[in-house]
Design an enzyme around this catalytic site. Structure first.
Site, short mmCIF file in Angstrom:
data_model
loop_
_atom_site.label_atom_id
_atom_site.label_comp_id
_atom_site.label_asym_id
_atom_site.label_seq_id
_atom_site.Cartn_x
_atom_site.Cartn_y
_atom_site.Cartn_z
N ASP A 73 -26.74 4.88 -45.74
CA ASP A 73 -27.75 4.94 -46.86
C ASP A 73 -27.13 5.57 -47.92
OD1 ASP A 73 -30.24 4.94 -47.44
OD2 ASP A 73 -31.23 5.85 -46.14
N HIS A 119 -29.79 2.61 -43.22
CA HIS A 119 -31.74 3.82 -43.60
C HIS A 119 -32.37 3.53 -42.33
CE1 HIS A 119 -34.85 4.60 -46.10
NE2 HIS A 119 -35.68 3.85 -45.56
N SER A 139 -37.79 7.61 -43.72
CA SER A 139 -38.63 6.69 -44.94
C SER A 139 -39.68 6.76 -45.04
CB SER A 139 -38.24 4.91 -44.72
OG SER A 139 -37.91 4.65 -45.49
#
Ligand code: NAG
Ligand code: NAG
Length: 282
Positions: free
Chosen positions: A228, A256, A178
């Site tokens: 995600d 995610h 991320s």
């Protein structure tokens, strides 16, 4: 009349043969030059093609985790340390293979997403599992996160480069979920030779991987949670297109922060990925 025609024909014939000979000779010289430079180019090209073929197709679920992995992981000692990088105090967790486990010589650096820190990798037993596989493990709190100070990382590619230098790791496997992509993506662009392997997990900043830039030849496994739909799906396309030595392995029923939902599968993929990186060095 006939003589003139014969002379003309003879002249034409001589001219053409000379031209052909010249063409053949120039051609051969050109070919020779091309051949010489091509044998050099061919070798690296062949190697590149072989690398692409290997990493696009290698089976990353081939081996299960060793049956004693949890027990060995539980014996891992995680040390808490601090170093200064670009005037920022960086906190990190480090683990070595526990006693009785042969060291692979490989190092794995774990970054983290927004709202996470190195603590999550310890709680998820990722640090323990990687150390149990024989690797040196370094889980870093990025500036302004966990137990690292705020600081100003400046150029994030240079920051990561200096961090790796200070941690004394060469060619590590970098795991980057991320928001840590704001470090890892500029880093792989600026220092494409620095990593032994790359594991982007739905990272940000993939738009920096421009279509006209040279392709990155880093062994890479791209993963993300199948649920995600935004960042996970968006980043995988760009990464796959810009890194020919990559393959995509989605984590089913995962969000995610996909590793939280599928830790065993995630560790299994890491296990096979790093084993292949190691085997190809030998
Ligand atoms: C290790 O522990 C996890 C739960 O933390 C479990 O799901 C997994 O099956 C265990 N693995 C082995 C190989 O025993
Ligand atoms: C990290 O910081 C928290 C407070 O923010 C503190 O409670 C904790 O002990 C620190 N952990 C380490 C390993 O230094």
């Amino acid at each position: 009349m006939a003589q003139v025609r014969t002379a003309t024909l003879l002249f034409l014939f001589a001219g053409t043969s000379t031209l052909i000979s010249v063409m053949i000779i120039t051609g051969s010289i050109q070919k020779l030059i091309q051949h010489t430079s091509r044998t050099v180019k061919d070798e690296s090209r062949e190697e590149a093609l072989e690398n692409i073929d290997f990493w696009r197709n290698v089976e990353l679920e081939e081996s299960d985790l060793p049956s004693n992995i949890n027990e060995t992981a539980a014996q891992t000692q995680v040390e808490y340390r601090k170093i200064s990088v670009m005037e920022t105090d960086i906190f990190y967790r480090e683990a070595q293979p526990p006693e009785g486990v042969r060291s692979s010589g490989e190092a794995v650096v774990l970054l983290h997403g927004e709202g996470f820190s190195s603590k999550n990798w310890e709680e998820l037993k990722t640090i323990g599992a990687l150390a149990a596989m024989g690797h040196r493990v370094l889980a870093v709190d990025l500036p302004g996160h966990g137990n690292s100070s705020q600081g100003d990382p400046g150029d994030k590619a240079d920051f990561l480069q200096e961090l790796l230098t200070k941690l004394e790791v060469t060619k590590p496997v970098l795991v980057s979920p991320s928001s840590s992509g704001s470090y890892s993506i500029p880093f792989v662009i600026k220092y494409p030779q620095a990593l032994g392997g790359f594991v982007p997990i739905a990272p940000v900043s993939t738009e920096k991987l421009k279509a006209n830039a040279p392709e990155l030849m880093i062994p890479t496994f791209i993963t993300y949670g199948e649920l995600d739909l935004d960042l996970g799906h968006r980043s995988r396309e760009v990464l796959f297109a810009r890194i020919p030595t990559s393959q995509i392995v989605p984590l089913p029923d995962a969000n995610h922060a996909a590793y939280l939902d599928q830790p065993v599968l995630f560790h299994t993929l890491l296990y096979n990925f790093i084993q292949n990186i190691h085997a190809r060095k030998a």
